[in-house]
Design a protein around this motif. Sequence first.
Motif, short mmCIF file in Angstrom:
data_model
loop_
_atom_site.label_atom_id
_atom_site.label_comp_id
_atom_site.label_asym_id
_atom_site.label_seq_id
_atom_site.Cartn_x
_atom_site.Cartn_y
_atom_site.Cartn_z
N ILE B 103 0.83 -1.21 0.00
CA ILE B 103 0.00 0.00 0.00
C ILE B 103 0.87 1.26 0.00
N ALA B 104 1.95 1.23 0.80
CA ALA B 104 2.86 2.38 0.81
C ALA B 104 3.46 2.58 -0.58
N LEU B 105 3.80 1.46 -1.24
CA LEU B 105 4.35 1.52 -2.60
C LEU B 105 3.32 2.11 -3.57
N ARG B 107 0.84 4.05 -2.83
CA ARG B 107 0.63 5.47 -2.54
C ARG B 107 1.72 6.32 -3.20
N SER B 108 2.97 5.90 -3.03
CA SER B 108 4.04 6.73 -3.59
C SER B 108 4.04 6.66 -5.12
N LEU B 109 3.62 5.48 -5.66
CA LEU B 109 3.49 5.35 -7.12
C LEU B 109 2.40 6.31 -7.61
N GLY B 110 1.28 6.34 -6.90
CA GLY B 110 0.16 7.23 -7.26
C GLY B 110 0.59 8.68 -7.25
N LYS B 111 1.34 9.04 -6.21
CA LYS B 111 1.83 10.42 -6.08
C LYS B 111 2.72 10.77 -7.27
N ALA B 112 3.64 9.85 -7.59
CA ALA B 112 4.59 10.10 -8.68
C ALA B 112 3.83 10.22 -10.00
#
Lengths: 392, 118
Positions: B103-105, B107-112
Amino acid sequence: MKKVVILGGGGGGAILANLLPKDEFDVTVIDKKENHVFLPGNLFIAFMGHKKERYMKPLKELLKPHIKFLHDEIISLDLNERKIKTKGKEIEYDYVAIATGAHLDYDAISGNTELLNKFGDYYSGPENAAKLHNTLMGMKEGNFVIAVADPIYMCPPAPQKGAFLSSKFFAKRGLKEKVKVILALPFPHAYSSKVISDIIEPELRKEGIEVHTFFTVDSIDTKNKKIFSVEGEEINYEVAVVIPIHEGPEYEVKPAEVKDDSNYIKIDKYTSKVEGFDDAYAIGDCTNAPTSKSGVTAHLQAETVASRLQGFDAKYSGRTNCPLLTNGTGLFIISDYDHPPVPVKLSKFKRLMEDLFVATYWDAIRYPELWEPIFKAYFEATNPEVLGKEGW
Amino acid sequence: MASKVLEELSENETDALKKTLCFLMKLNEMGILDTLNHLLEPEVIGGLSSLILNKGTLKLLDNVDTLLKSLGEVPKEPKEVGVFGLLGELRDPDVKRGLGFVIALLRSLGKALKSNFS
């Protein structure tokens, strides 16, 4: 042609010399030693039995062909007159860079010279590192003590590295139960930074390394094999290494006020300019810059000075990247003037990175322009600001 | 001159030299030598370095042994998990930790991706 004289051909001095374009600068490097020594190699000689020749190279071979090398001892430096006096010559310059490293004062602690002569150590040079290796090969039981005489010394993680590597060495010799490795430090924790100490403490425990905190070496009684601390404690040893008091250069520098109480050259910590002078720089272990005395510091300061001499407004951030090695893993102590060490976990990859740094050391000195962009990318990616509180 | 050099070489050295020359000839014929020669510029090395040496790759490489170890321990044929099975699996702390990582991955993928496309 601008005439640049570099005092000292260690990591900082040699990189600076090699970075200055030959069509713009006439460069001379002065060193009293003919051989350049990769100082961290002393650890591998002492605790892993590596051949000392692996970590020594003639300085002449490391400098590009157009650079002049003067094998001579520096007697004095007059910044007002722009004159350097060596045993055999008097030299004038347009710019000078002081890079003669730290002076190790074994006599400052009573008993330390005797200790060095008897056992060797991993600070004073490859010969003494090889001697320490022989001493350790002959050790059968008792305490092997690594202690520190003053909180300011080259390579801040070197005591811990020595402890981990020696612990592995004794385990390899089947003496894990008979020889105890003791680390005596002048700090409140197992490392000067609590963040790093918290990371390595479980590893030290796992290796059975005993840590004495608040232990600043006061004197050594070589007859009764005891080390006494300023704080009033004592430790018995069978073999011991006491990291000596470090100081700035011994030779005379005029005006005298550019040296501080410990003889370190007072510089602007960002530009590396000697206080009060526009044509004199000092880099590496000989300065009073409030950062680690390490190869990375010398390297980055050399890049800064090379850029400044070419007219750019380069500044050194105080970045450190000191490797700390344990049994098979490693970490880097990453900090700068504005950030204390960030948390960095121990990993096999970081150990591999350090091994790669060591393997490419000679090339990084000889061809700094090739390595500059690679190191730059690494330093940017691992900038303490970028890594933040979470670290790496 | 060249023949004199060759005379002084041992058999092993001559053999190694022949193989090296053979390798170099191949590189030359394929144009790799020319290409490499043109690519060896500080700008290219710098660009490549900053592409490879960034926070993400350094973190990935730092954890590569952990990732590979966990990959090695995945059973050859993992059992199928449905919606109800998933609820049951979520009681396992290891699954929770793994899910947290994914999930953390995400989230950061979504942000990027957001900053990439906006």
